[in-house]
Design a protein around this motif. Structure first.
Motif, PDB file in Angstrom:
ATOM      1  N   LYS A  39     -10.554  -8.772 -17.731  1.00  0.00           N
ATOM      2  CA  LYS A  39     -10.367  -8.736 -16.376  1.00  0.00           C
ATOM      3  C   LYS A  39      -8.580  -7.203 -16.808  1.00  0.00           C
ATOM      4  O   LYS A  39      -8.698  -6.766 -16.589  1.00  0.00           O
ATOM      5  CB  LYS A  39      -9.153 -10.062 -15.612  1.00  0.00           C
ATOM      6  CG  LYS A  39     -11.093 -10.631 -15.016  1.00  0.00           C
ATOM      7  CD  LYS A  39     -10.347 -11.789 -13.954  1.00  0.00           C
ATOM      8  CE  LYS A  39     -11.092 -12.528 -13.743  1.00  0.00           C
ATOM      9  NZ  LYS A  39     -10.719 -13.912 -13.184  1.00  0.00           N
ATOM     10  N   ALA A  40      -8.247  -7.674 -18.267  1.00  0.00           N
ATOM     11  CA  ALA A  40      -7.489  -7.208 -17.577  1.00  0.00           C
ATOM     12  C   ALA A  40      -7.409  -5.738 -19.257  1.00  0.00           C
ATOM     13  O   ALA A  40      -7.165  -4.641 -18.489  1.00  0.00           O
ATOM     14  CB  ALA A  40      -6.590  -7.771 -19.841  1.00  0.00           C
ATOM     15  N   ALA A  41      -8.585  -4.833 -19.433  1.00  0.00           N
ATOM     16  CA  ALA A  41      -9.070  -3.646 -19.603  1.00  0.00           C
ATOM     17  C   ALA A  41      -9.885  -3.132 -18.527  1.00  0.00           C
ATOM     18  O   ALA A  41      -9.081  -2.545 -18.512  1.00  0.00           O
ATOM     19  CB  ALA A  41     -10.550  -4.396 -20.704  1.00  0.00           C
ATOM     20  N   SER A  42      -9.791  -3.943 -17.733  1.00  0.00           N
ATOM     21  CA  SER A  42     -10.329  -3.423 -16.595  1.00  0.00           C
ATOM     22  C   SER A  42      -9.905  -2.657 -15.639  1.00  0.00           C
ATOM     23  O   SER A  42      -9.465  -1.831 -14.942  1.00  0.00           O
ATOM     24  CB  SER A  42     -10.868  -4.734 -15.656  1.00  0.00           C
ATOM     25  OG  SER A  42     -11.974  -3.873 -13.805  1.00  0.00           O
ATOM     26  N   ILE A  43      -8.526  -3.728 -15.362  1.00  0.00           N
ATOM     27  CA  ILE A  43      -7.364  -3.456 -14.576  1.00  0.00           C
ATOM     28  C   ILE A  43      -6.755  -2.227 -15.771  1.00  0.00           C
ATOM     29  O   ILE A  43      -6.257  -1.530 -14.636  1.00  0.00           O
ATOM     30  CB  ILE A  43      -5.962  -3.815 -14.271  1.00  0.00           C
ATOM     31  CG1 ILE A  43      -6.699  -5.518 -13.474  1.00  0.00           C
ATOM     32  CG2 ILE A  43      -5.389  -3.597 -13.929  1.00  0.00           C
ATOM     33  CD1 ILE A  43      -5.844  -6.396 -13.121  1.00  0.00           C
ATOM     34  N   VAL A  44      -6.229  -1.678 -17.106  1.00  0.00           N
ATOM     35  CA  VAL A  44      -5.811  -1.094 -17.809  1.00  0.00           C
ATOM     36  C   VAL A  44      -6.351   0.286 -17.377  1.00  0.00           C
ATOM     37  O   VAL A  44      -6.140   1.574 -17.528  1.00  0.00           O
ATOM     38  CB  VAL A  44      -5.869  -1.157 -19.254  1.00  0.00           C
ATOM     39  CG1 VAL A  44      -5.972  -0.021 -19.952  1.00  0.00           C
ATOM     40  CG2 VAL A  44      -4.587  -2.631 -19.495  1.00  0.00           C
ATOM     41  N   ASN A  45      -7.799  -0.457 -17.814  1.00  0.00           N
ATOM     42  CA  ASN A  45      -9.000   1.777 -17.231  1.00  0.00           C
ATOM     43  C   ASN A  45      -8.540   1.413 -16.427  1.00  0.00           C
ATOM     44  O   ASN A  45      -9.035   3.231 -16.372  1.00  0.00           O
ATOM     45  CB  ASN A  45     -10.661   1.124 -18.053  1.00  0.00           C
ATOM     46  CG  ASN A  45     -10.529   0.283 -19.243  1.00  0.00           C
ATOM     47  OD1 ASN A  45     -10.124   0.988 -19.715  1.00  0.00           O
ATOM     48  ND2 ASN A  45     -11.507  -0.303 -19.829  1.00  0.00           N
ATOM     49  N   GLU A  46      -8.794   0.942 -15.143  1.00  0.00           N
ATOM     50  CA  GLU A  46      -8.711   1.493 -13.767  1.00  0.00           C
ATOM     51  C   GLU A  46      -7.329   2.397 -13.207  1.00  0.00           C
ATOM     52  O   GLU A  46      -7.366   3.555 -12.921  1.00  0.00           O
ATOM     53  CB  GLU A  46      -8.285   0.877 -12.526  1.00  0.00           C
ATOM     54  CG  GLU A  46      -8.037   0.953 -11.602  1.00  0.00           C
ATOM     55  CD  GLU A  46      -8.037  -0.284 -10.368  1.00  0.00           C
ATOM     56  OE1 GLU A  46      -6.770  -0.090  -9.732  1.00  0.00           O
ATOM     57  OE2 GLU A  46      -8.607  -1.480 -10.718  1.00  0.00           O
ATOM     58  N   SER A  47      -6.576   1.347 -14.163  1.00  0.00           N
ATOM     59  CA  SER A  47      -4.470   2.426 -14.537  1.00  0.00           C
ATOM     60  C   SER A  47      -4.949   3.685 -14.452  1.00  0.00           C
ATOM     61  O   SER A  47      -4.377   4.688 -14.174  1.00  0.00           O
ATOM     62  CB  SER A  47      -3.915   1.473 -15.158  1.00  0.00           C
ATOM     63  OG  SER A  47      -2.708   2.071 -15.378  1.00  0.00           O
ATOM     64  N   ALA A  48      -5.572   3.910 -16.192  1.00  0.00           N
ATOM     65  CA  ALA A  48      -5.374   5.000 -17.197  1.00  0.00           C
ATOM     66  C   ALA A  48      -6.333   6.045 -15.964  1.00  0.00           C
ATOM     67  O   ALA A  48      -5.929   7.470 -16.690  1.00  0.00           O
ATOM     68  CB  ALA A  48      -6.503   4.536 -17.805  1.00  0.00           C
ATOM     69  N   SER A  49      -6.939   6.218 -15.183  1.00  0.00           N
ATOM     70  CA  SER A  49      -7.521   7.301 -14.802  1.00  0.00           C
ATOM     71  C   SER A  49      -6.762   8.095 -13.650  1.00  0.00           C
ATOM     72  O   SER A  49      -7.314   8.525 -12.741  1.00  0.00           O
ATOM     73  CB  SER A  49      -8.636   6.497 -14.096  1.00  0.00           C
ATOM     74  OG  SER A  49      -8.513   5.850 -12.779  1.00  0.00           O
ATOM     75  N   LEU A  50      -5.840   6.894 -13.179  1.00  0.00           N
ATOM     76  CA  LEU A  50      -4.726   7.674 -12.253  1.00  0.00           C
ATOM     77  C   LEU A  50      -4.162   8.511 -12.137  1.00  0.00           C
ATOM     78  O   LEU A  50      -3.437   8.714 -13.688  1.00  0.00           O
ATOM     79  CB  LEU A  50      -4.107   6.363 -11.757  1.00  0.00           C
ATOM     80  CG  LEU A  50      -4.638   5.094 -10.840  1.00  0.00           C
ATOM     81  CD1 LEU A  50      -3.654   4.535 -10.489  1.00  0.00           C
ATOM     82  CD2 LEU A  50      -5.168   5.530  -9.948  1.00  0.00           C
ATOM     83  N   ASP A  51      -3.970  10.232 -11.679  1.00  0.00           N
ATOM     84  CA  ASP A  51      -3.415  11.205 -12.503  1.00  0.00           C
ATOM     85  C   ASP A  51      -1.752  11.021 -11.784  1.00  0.00           C
ATOM     86  O   ASP A  51      -1.350  11.449 -10.730  1.00  0.00           O
ATOM     87  CB  ASP A  51      -3.742  12.248 -11.705  1.00  0.00           C
ATOM     88  CG  ASP A  51      -3.085  13.738 -12.701  1.00  0.00           C
ATOM     89  OD1 ASP A  51      -2.119  13.429 -13.446  1.00  0.00           O
ATOM     90  OD2 ASP A  51      -3.206  14.666 -12.104  1.00  0.00           O
TER      91      ASP A  51
END
Length: 286
Positions: A39-51
């Motif tokens: 779950k942590a990895a999913s949230i971090v990856n989602e965050s990384a996609s935001l400009d």
């Protein structure tokens, strides 16, 4: 909130994860702490996609163990120096008797003592100041019902409470911690009672019991995303004065309950909390 440092316990799911996403959108640098690496990895990856400014960093650990809580808090203090926003959202709900490997009742360990230990350790390291805002998710309400009133003047009684009784004890303890956090740690402390929220907190309750409970929450249950948005808004509210104690739910703010405002009861909880935290650390070393 651009450039602010936020720390969220229980940040990989439910209210914690929802708040992390909202703070991230507002430009904060957020550290989420929880058990699930997936779950942590999913949230971090989602965050990384935001400009957008800011980001999310994850620490995966078991917050039922106070040795882990102290280690993470120490790491955060060394890494950031100062924490601007701290959300205590880690919690479980269990009906059975269960203790951690450190000898602490599990519900109380996760739902209260981990939050106390995080704030206490950060304060000891000088990582919180009057500009730090601490929100603790609990059962905050204008009046503490008679059935929810418990005392903390006897350590043996505190340790004897298990299951649902211990869950209620943890909720009350969180409100008592909020009420004294300003004078003890010099932070702006806010207690937040979200009411019924659609999260996984009841995942360890037997299926039959969950089915019985469901009708009582059906109409009043809120989405975690709505709660996270409200908590982010409270963090951002510039009208909150340093040193103040505030309690919120979806109806707004209200005065601290008289039962919670008692300084003697607050001091008794503090003494018990320090003793249990140190006991857990000793047991972790043995």
């Amino acid at each position: 909130m651009i450039g602010m440092t936020a720390v969220i316990t229980g940040g990989t799911d439910g209210i914690g994860a929802a708040t992390a996403r909202e703070l991230r959108k507002r430009g904060a640098n957020v550290t989420i702490i929880g058990r699930s690496s997936e779950k942590a990895a999913s949230i971090v990856n989602e965050s990384a996609s935001l400009d957008l400014p800011g980001g999310i960093h994850a620490i995966t650990t078991d917050l039922s163990l106070m040795a882990n809580v102290r280690a993470v808090a120490t790491e955060l203090a060394e890494r950031h120096g100062h924490v601007d926003l701290l959300l205590g959202a880690a919690g479980i709900l269990i009906s059975r008797k269960e203790h951690t490997a450190e000898g602490i009742e599990k519900d109380f360990a996760v739902g209260y003592l981990s939050r106390f230990g995080m704030l206490h350790t950060l304060a000891g390291a000088g990582a919180v100041t009057p500009t730090t805002r601490v929100i603790t998710v609990a059962a905050s309400s204008p009046v503490v019902p008679q059935y929810a009133r418990m005392e903390f003047d006897d350590l043996s009684i505190v340790e004897s409470r298990t299951g649902m009784t211990s869950h209620g004890q943890a909720q009350l303890a969180n409100d008592l911690l909020t009420a004294q956090a300003s004078r003890r740690y010099g932070v702006t402390a806010i207690g937040y009672g979200p009411g019924a929220v659609d999260t996984n907190i009841r995942r360890e309750i037997p299926g039959v019991v969950r089915a019985i409970m469901k009708p009582f929450f059906a109409r009043s249950t809120r989405k975690a995303s709505d709660v996270g948005n409200q908590i982010a808004g409270i963090f951002a509210d510039e009208s909150l004065a340093p040193g103040g104690t505030y309690f919120f739910d979806r109806r707004g703010s209200f005065p601290t309950a008289e039962y919670v405002a008692d300084p003697t009861r607050q001091d008794q909880l503090f003494e018990v909390s320090v003793e249990l935290f140190e006991k857990a650390l000793r047991n972790a070393r043995s």
